[in-house]
Scaffold this active site. Structure first.
Site, PDB file in Angstrom:
ATOM      1  CG  ASN A  98      -1.363   1.316   1.375  1.00 19.05           C
ATOM      2  OD1 ASN A  98      -1.525   1.876   0.741  1.00 19.05           O
ATOM      3  ND2 ASN A  98      -2.036   1.382   2.569  1.00 19.05           N
ATOM      4  CD1 TRP A  99       4.017   1.040  -2.441  1.00 22.76           C
ATOM      5  CD2 TRP A  99       3.571   2.567  -4.260  1.00 22.76           C
ATOM      6  NE1 TRP A  99       5.133   0.958  -3.490  1.00 22.76           N
ATOM      7  CE2 TRP A  99       4.916   1.409  -4.591  1.00 22.76           C
ATOM      8  CE3 TRP A  99       4.014   3.282  -5.370  1.00 22.76           C
ATOM      9  CZ2 TRP A  99       6.206   1.771  -5.166  1.00 22.76           C
ATOM     10  CZ3 TRP A  99       5.338   2.645  -6.720  1.00 22.76           C
ATOM     11  CH2 TRP A  99       6.382   2.070  -6.696  1.00 22.76           C
ATOM     12  CE  LYS A 100      -0.461   3.287   4.892  1.00 26.40           C
ATOM     13  NZ  LYS A 100      -0.589   3.405   6.130  1.00 26.40           N
ATOM     14  CG  HIS A 137      -6.646   1.764   4.937  1.00 21.78           C
ATOM     15  ND1 HIS A 137      -5.963   3.115   5.418  1.00 21.78           N
ATOM     16  CD2 HIS A 137      -4.957   1.351   4.895  1.00 21.78           C
ATOM     17  CE1 HIS A 137      -4.103   2.808   5.936  1.00 21.78           C
ATOM     18  NE2 HIS A 137      -4.264   1.905   5.158  1.00 21.78           N
ATOM     19  CD  GLU A 184      -3.160   6.182   6.360  1.00 21.01           C
ATOM     20  OE1 GLU A 184      -3.772   5.712   4.793  1.00 21.01           O
ATOM     21  OE2 GLU A 184      -2.846   5.685   7.390  1.00 21.01           O
ATOM     22  CD  GLU A 205      -4.156  -1.932   7.429  1.00 21.02           C
ATOM     23  OE1 GLU A 205      -3.167  -1.900   6.914  1.00 21.02           O
ATOM     24  OE2 GLU A 205      -4.892  -1.571   7.512  1.00 21.02           O
ATOM     25  N   GLY A 220       1.839   2.047  10.926  1.00 21.92           N
ATOM     26  CA  GLY A 220       2.665   3.689  10.893  1.00 21.92           C
ATOM     27  C   GLY A 220       3.210   3.784  12.430  1.00 21.92           C
ATOM     28  CB  SER A 233       4.300  -1.412  12.264  1.00 21.58           C
ATOM     29  OG  SER A 233       3.426   0.007  12.501  1.00 21.58           O
TER      30      SER A 233
END
Ligand code: PGA
Length: 248
Positions: free
Chosen positions: A14-16, A103, A105, A172, A178, A209
């Site tokens: 996941n490159w975000k 997700h 976020e 998650e 992170g 992480s």
């Protein structure tokens, strides 16, 4: 020596919101590694770059086993007046085969379980595979309501969906994303087991992480079907290291 188990392991990068066209060069190393990797038949790698890179990345990976996914989609099946949005059909059209939905976020900025459910339905309809994210906050964990929270996220998110072949559940814990922190192995095993018991035949991966530093610990938890990897997936060396070390 790799242990010859026939279990499929998923490694979702996941490159975000990171990466430009020049970031695609970092895939060269991974492509080279994967060609000769002994366990490649049992290893599914999916790169989820920002939408701006999906088409170019799909072209680059066209002759490989590595797939491309998106990080989100709109819930509508058709074109519409939704400024700034892209639906699953449009993502598929430029080469995506997977999409991350739910997700934390995005949940944090207003994505509800209901919207997530509609997004999953729309994406499945057009033939994308889903990486469906769930997870509890630190507060919820402290209150010991993790299982209750996950149950609710799953029952609402997957309401009227029974496609355990095309939906991968990604557990998650929000407090581990992170932060460098991961759940203790016993706890993680239990949560994954809980999810699998309640949702028969779904594959469950872990995210939060994941790094070359903790993969030796994580790989001992044998009910995990792979990993959703954020930060470490942007560095090909770290990503390769995680894949290699995941097999005992
Ligand atoms: P992280 O992100 O590996 O950087 O913690 C994981 C994710 O958000 O999917």
């Amino acid at each position: 020596m790799y242990q010859m188990t026939n279990k499929y392991m998923h490694f979702i990068a996941n490159w975000k919101m990171f990466g430009g066209l020049n970031s695609l060069n970092s895939l060269n190393k991974v492509l080279k590694f994967f060609k000769t990797f002994k366990k490649n038949k049992f290893t599914k790698i999916v790169y989820c770059p920002p939408n701006t890179l999906i088409q170019a990345m799909s072209k680059k990976l066209a002759n490989s086993q590595i797939k491309v996914g998106a990080q989100n989609c709109h819930a509508a099946d058709n074109y519409g007046a939704f400024t700034g949005s892209v639906n699953s059909f449009m993502l598929k059209n430029v080469g995506a085969q997977y999409v991350i939905i739910g997700h934390s976020e995005n949940r944090e900025i207003g994505e509800t379980d209901k919207i997530i459910n509609l997004k999953i339905k729309s994406a499945l309809k057009c033939g994308l595979k889903i990486i469906f994210c769930i997870g509890e906050t630190l507060q919820e964990r402290k209150k010991k309501i993790t299982k209750k929270v996950l149950n609710k996220q799953i029952s609402l998110g997957l309401s009227r969906i029974k496609d355990n072949k095309n939906v991968l559940i990604a557990y998650e814990p929000i407090w581990s994303i992170g932060t460098g922190m991961i759940p203790n192995p016993k706890e993680l095993f239990e949560v994954i087991n809980f999810i699998k018991k309640k949702n028969k035949n779904y594959k469950v991966i872990y995210g939060g992480s994941v790094s070359p530093k903790n993969i030796n610990q994580l790989k001992l938890i044998d009910n995990i079907d792979g990993y959703l990897i954020g930060g470490a997936s942007q560095d090909p060396n770290k990503f390769i290291d995680i894949i290699k070390k995941s097999y005992i």
